[in-house]
Design a protein around this motif. Structure first.
Motif, short mmCIF file in Angstrom:
data_model
loop_
_atom_site.label_atom_id
_atom_site.label_comp_id
_atom_site.label_asym_id
_atom_site.label_seq_id
_atom_site.Cartn_x
_atom_site.Cartn_y
_atom_site.Cartn_z
N LEU A 153 14.88 6.15 54.76
CA LEU A 153 15.05 7.77 54.51
C LEU A 153 13.81 8.11 53.47
CD1 LEU A 153 16.43 10.63 54.90
CD2 LEU A 153 17.90 9.86 53.28
N ALA A 154 13.30 9.13 53.35
CA ALA A 154 12.28 9.76 52.16
C ALA A 154 12.63 11.24 52.15
CB ALA A 154 11.02 9.43 52.60
N THR A 155 13.01 11.65 51.07
CA THR A 155 13.52 13.09 50.92
C THR A 155 13.18 13.50 49.42
OG1 THR A 155 15.40 14.54 51.32
CG2 THR A 155 15.62 12.43 50.05
N THR A 156 13.26 14.80 49.31
CA THR A 156 13.00 15.26 48.10
C THR A 156 14.04 15.04 46.82
OG1 THR A 156 13.85 17.38 48.38
CG2 THR A 156 11.74 17.26 49.08
N GLN A 157 13.82 14.95 45.75
CA GLN A 157 14.69 14.96 44.86
C GLN A 157 15.73 15.93 44.64
OE1 GLN A 157 12.85 14.55 41.03
NE2 GLN A 157 11.98 12.58 41.31
N THR A 158 15.43 17.33 44.98
CA THR A 158 16.44 18.32 45.17
C THR A 158 17.35 18.22 46.30
OG1 THR A 158 14.85 19.96 44.39
CG2 THR A 158 16.61 20.94 45.41
N ALA A 159 16.84 17.84 47.70
CA ALA A 159 17.66 17.34 48.72
C ALA A 159 18.44 16.30 48.38
CB ALA A 159 16.90 17.35 50.06
N TRP A 160 17.94 15.26 47.67
CA TRP A 160 19.07 14.13 47.46
C TRP A 160 20.08 14.35 46.40
CZ3 TRP A 160 20.17 9.57 49.44
CH2 TRP A 160 20.75 8.66 48.72
N ARG A 213 13.14 7.65 47.72
CA ARG A 213 13.36 6.73 49.13
C ARG A 213 14.73 6.20 49.05
NH1 ARG A 213 7.38 3.99 47.88
NH2 ARG A 213 6.29 5.62 48.44
N PHE A 256 22.72 16.30 48.35
CA PHE A 256 23.57 15.34 49.15
C PHE A 256 24.38 14.54 48.26
CE2 PHE A 256 23.77 10.82 50.39
CZ PHE A 256 24.46 10.96 51.80
N LEU A 290 9.51 12.59 45.29
CA LEU A 290 10.36 12.22 46.40
C LEU A 290 11.42 11.10 46.08
CD1 LEU A 290 7.44 11.82 48.86
CD2 LEU A 290 9.21 13.61 48.67
#
Length: 61
Positions: free
Chosen positions: A43-50, A31, A53, A29
């Motif tokens: 915000l917390a998201t997956t490494q792929t989504a980050w 942060r 983005f 994840l």
């Protein structure tokens, strides 16, 4: 005892608190916060989504 995240300040920050901080988190994840303080997590998201983005932002900038 839980280790504190290693927050990294954005290279695009201005002086003072006008900044974004990013830290890796367990479980692949990412942060994102407006301060290097976990209490200010926005915000917390997956490494792929980050990564997706960031690539999209780079293309529009």
């Amino acid at each position: 005892m839980t280790a504190h995240p290693a927050w990294k300040k954005s290279s695009y920050c201005l002086e003072g608190d006008a900044c974004v901080y990013v830290a890796a988190a367990p479980g692949h994840l990412v942060r994102v916060a407006d301060r290097a303080d976990p209490a200010h997590l926005i915000l917390a998201t997956t490494q792929t989504a980050w990564t997706d983005f960031l690539e999209a932002v780079k293309k529009t900038g």
